[in-house]
Scaffold this motif. Sequence first.
Motif, mmCIF file in Angstrom:
data_model
loop_
_atom_site.group_PDB
_atom_site.id
_atom_site.type_symbol
_atom_site.label_atom_id
_atom_site.label_comp_id
_atom_site.label_asym_id
_atom_site.label_seq_id
_atom_site.Cartn_x
_atom_site.Cartn_y
_atom_site.Cartn_z
ATOM 1 N N ALA A 74 0.831 -1.211 0.000
ATOM 2 C CA ALA A 74 0.000 0.000 0.000
ATOM 3 C C ALA A 74 0.865 1.261 0.000
ATOM 4 N N ASP A 75 1.934 1.258 0.797
ATOM 5 C CA ASP A 75 2.822 2.421 0.836
ATOM 6 C C ASP A 75 3.494 2.638 -0.516
ATOM 7 N N VAL A 76 3.956 1.553 -1.118
ATOM 8 C CA VAL A 76 4.584 1.658 -2.434
ATOM 9 C C VAL A 76 3.571 2.147 -3.463
ATOM 10 N N TYR A 77 2.338 1.661 -3.335
ATOM 11 C CA TYR A 77 1.306 2.031 -4.294
ATOM 12 C C TYR A 77 0.969 3.516 -4.221
ATOM 13 N N GLN A 121 -5.541 8.110 -12.245
ATOM 14 C CA GLN A 121 -5.821 8.252 -10.816
ATOM 15 C C GLN A 121 -7.006 7.394 -10.391
ATOM 16 N N ALA A 122 -8.045 7.362 -11.184
ATOM 17 C CA ALA A 122 -9.223 6.567 -10.844
ATOM 18 C C ALA A 122 -8.869 5.083 -10.767
ATOM 19 N N GLU A 123 -8.102 4.618 -11.730
ATOM 20 C CA GLU A 123 -7.742 3.196 -11.758
ATOM 21 C C GLU A 123 -6.857 2.831 -10.573
ATOM 22 N N LEU A 124 -5.861 3.664 -10.296
ATOM 23 C CA LEU A 124 -4.928 3.366 -9.220
ATOM 24 C C LEU A 124 -5.573 3.529 -7.851
ATOM 25 N N GLU A 125 -6.438 4.521 -7.698
ATOM 26 C CA GLU A 125 -7.127 4.708 -6.417
ATOM 27 C C GLU A 125 -8.031 3.529 -6.093
ATOM 28 N N ALA A 126 -8.646 2.959 -7.105
ATOM 29 C CA ALA A 126 -9.518 1.807 -6.881
ATOM 30 C C ALA A 126 -8.720 0.630 -6.329
ATOM 31 N N THR A 127 -7.534 0.401 -6.897
ATOM 32 C CA THR A 127 -6.687 -0.693 -6.407
ATOM 33 C C THR A 127 -6.128 -0.378 -5.017
ATOM 34 N N LEU A 128 -5.749 0.875 -4.801
ATOM 35 C CA LEU A 128 -5.235 1.263 -3.491
ATOM 36 C C LEU A 128 -6.281 1.071 -2.403
ATOM 37 N N ALA A 129 -7.523 1.376 -2.714
ATOM 38 C CA ALA A 129 -8.604 1.163 -1.750
ATOM 39 C C ALA A 129 -8.714 -0.314 -1.378
ATOM 40 N N ARG A 130 -8.553 -1.168 -2.358
ATOM 41 C CA ARG A 130 -8.564 -2.621 -2.098
ATOM 42 C C ARG A 130 -7.399 -3.016 -1.199
ATOM 43 N N LEU A 131 -6.224 -2.456 -1.466
ATOM 44 C CA LEU A 131 -5.055 -2.788 -0.677
ATOM 45 C C LEU A 131 -5.246 -2.390 0.779
ATOM 46 N N ARG A 132 -5.848 -1.254 1.016
ATOM 47 C CA ARG A 132 -6.025 -0.761 2.390
ATOM 48 C C ARG A 132 -7.012 -1.570 3.193
ATOM 49 N N THR A 133 -7.896 -2.263 2.510
ATOM 50 C CA THR A 133 -8.921 -3.060 3.217
ATOM 51 C C THR A 133 -8.617 -4.551 3.183
ATOM 52 N N ALA A 134 -7.532 -4.908 2.479
ATOM 53 C CA ALA A 134 -7.194 -6.346 2.341
ATOM 54 C C ALA A 134 -6.741 -6.936 3.667
ATOM 55 N N ASP A 156 -0.865 -11.523 -5.130
ATOM 56 C CA ASP A 156 -1.515 -12.007 -3.907
ATOM 57 C C ASP A 156 -2.868 -11.337 -3.702
ATOM 58 N N LEU A 157 -2.928 -10.031 -3.980
ATOM 59 C CA LEU A 157 -4.175 -9.293 -3.793
ATOM 60 C C LEU A 157 -5.267 -9.807 -4.729
ATOM 61 N N VAL A 158 -4.932 -9.975 -5.988
ATOM 62 C CA VAL A 158 -5.899 -10.464 -6.969
ATOM 63 C C VAL A 158 -6.439 -11.831 -6.555
ATOM 64 N N SER A 159 -5.517 -12.679 -6.074
ATOM 65 C CA SER A 159 -5.926 -14.022 -5.668
ATOM 66 C C SER A 159 -6.731 -13.998 -4.375
ATOM 67 N N LEU A 160 -6.256 -13.234 -3.393
ATOM 68 C CA LEU A 160 -6.904 -13.186 -2.078
ATOM 69 C C LEU A 160 -8.322 -12.638 -2.156
ATOM 70 N N LEU A 161 -8.504 -11.577 -2.906
ATOM 71 C CA LEU A 161 -9.814 -10.944 -2.981
ATOM 72 C C LEU A 161 -10.681 -11.494 -4.111
ATOM 73 N N GLY A 162 -10.119 -12.383 -4.891
ATOM 74 C CA GLY A 162 -10.888 -12.954 -5.989
ATOM 75 C C GLY A 162 -11.374 -11.905 -6.967
ATOM 76 N N LEU A 163 -10.513 -10.929 -7.259
ATOM 77 C CA LEU A 163 -10.929 -9.804 -8.098
ATOM 78 C C LEU A 163 -11.342 -10.228 -9.497
#
Length: 233
Positions: free
Chosen positions: A97-100, A220-233, A181-188
């Motif tokens: 998340a920090d790197v993102y 920004q929209a695309e990256l923010e959407a993924t960052l939001a997922r990372l913060r709640t993972a 890992d995120l894609v797999s864990l959250l079943g995106l």
Amino acid sequence: MNSVSSLGPLRPSPLVEQATHHLREQITGGNWPVGTRIPGETTLARTLGVGRSTVREAIRALAALGLLQSRQGAGVFVIADHAAEDWPTRLRRASVADVYEVRMLIEVQAARLAALRRTDEDLTALDAALTARRAAGAGGDTEFVDADIALHAAVVAAAHNPVLTDLFGEFAPALRQGLVDLVSLLGLRRDDPHHGDATHDALVRAVVAGDAESAGRAAQAELEATLARLRTA
């Protein structure tokens, strides 16, 4: 204590690397504690069997690692007994998340610049990268993430700023496994194998159209959407 008794002559090559290694061992091994003024260039050169220029380069290398510091008129002193972490190491230790968050700062501006600077070759590369990302939707998560990163790399490359390109190159390896890992864990991709296709398509279309503001917003929209997922993972 400035003892150099444990040092010995070096083999012919590569002399600077060997000198750096030997001097570093004096520091990390405790022979030259923090605060110690190390022997002068002439003494070290004679002990190691090399020229003063080789010793000078070795000292510069250790100074760059944060181990030594030259003080005008006083000599060279040990200021740390372990090297500071280099940039790739720090990235590997950071949370995804920090790197993102930092990646987002880089890529939003890169997207704007890409829209203004893209060439015909860039447009071809972007089209190919988007097509490859869509094709990767039929594959596994690792293949899909690699294709996703490749598309973003193509956008950054189209900005024609070598510093941005190098920065993205440093970030990509630190992000890759975390995203797999995120894609797999959250079943995106469970319900949508082509997860994020619409936002990536909008990003590419904005760059192709030369619309810098739309490109920045799409990135920004695309990256923010993924960052939001990372913060709640």
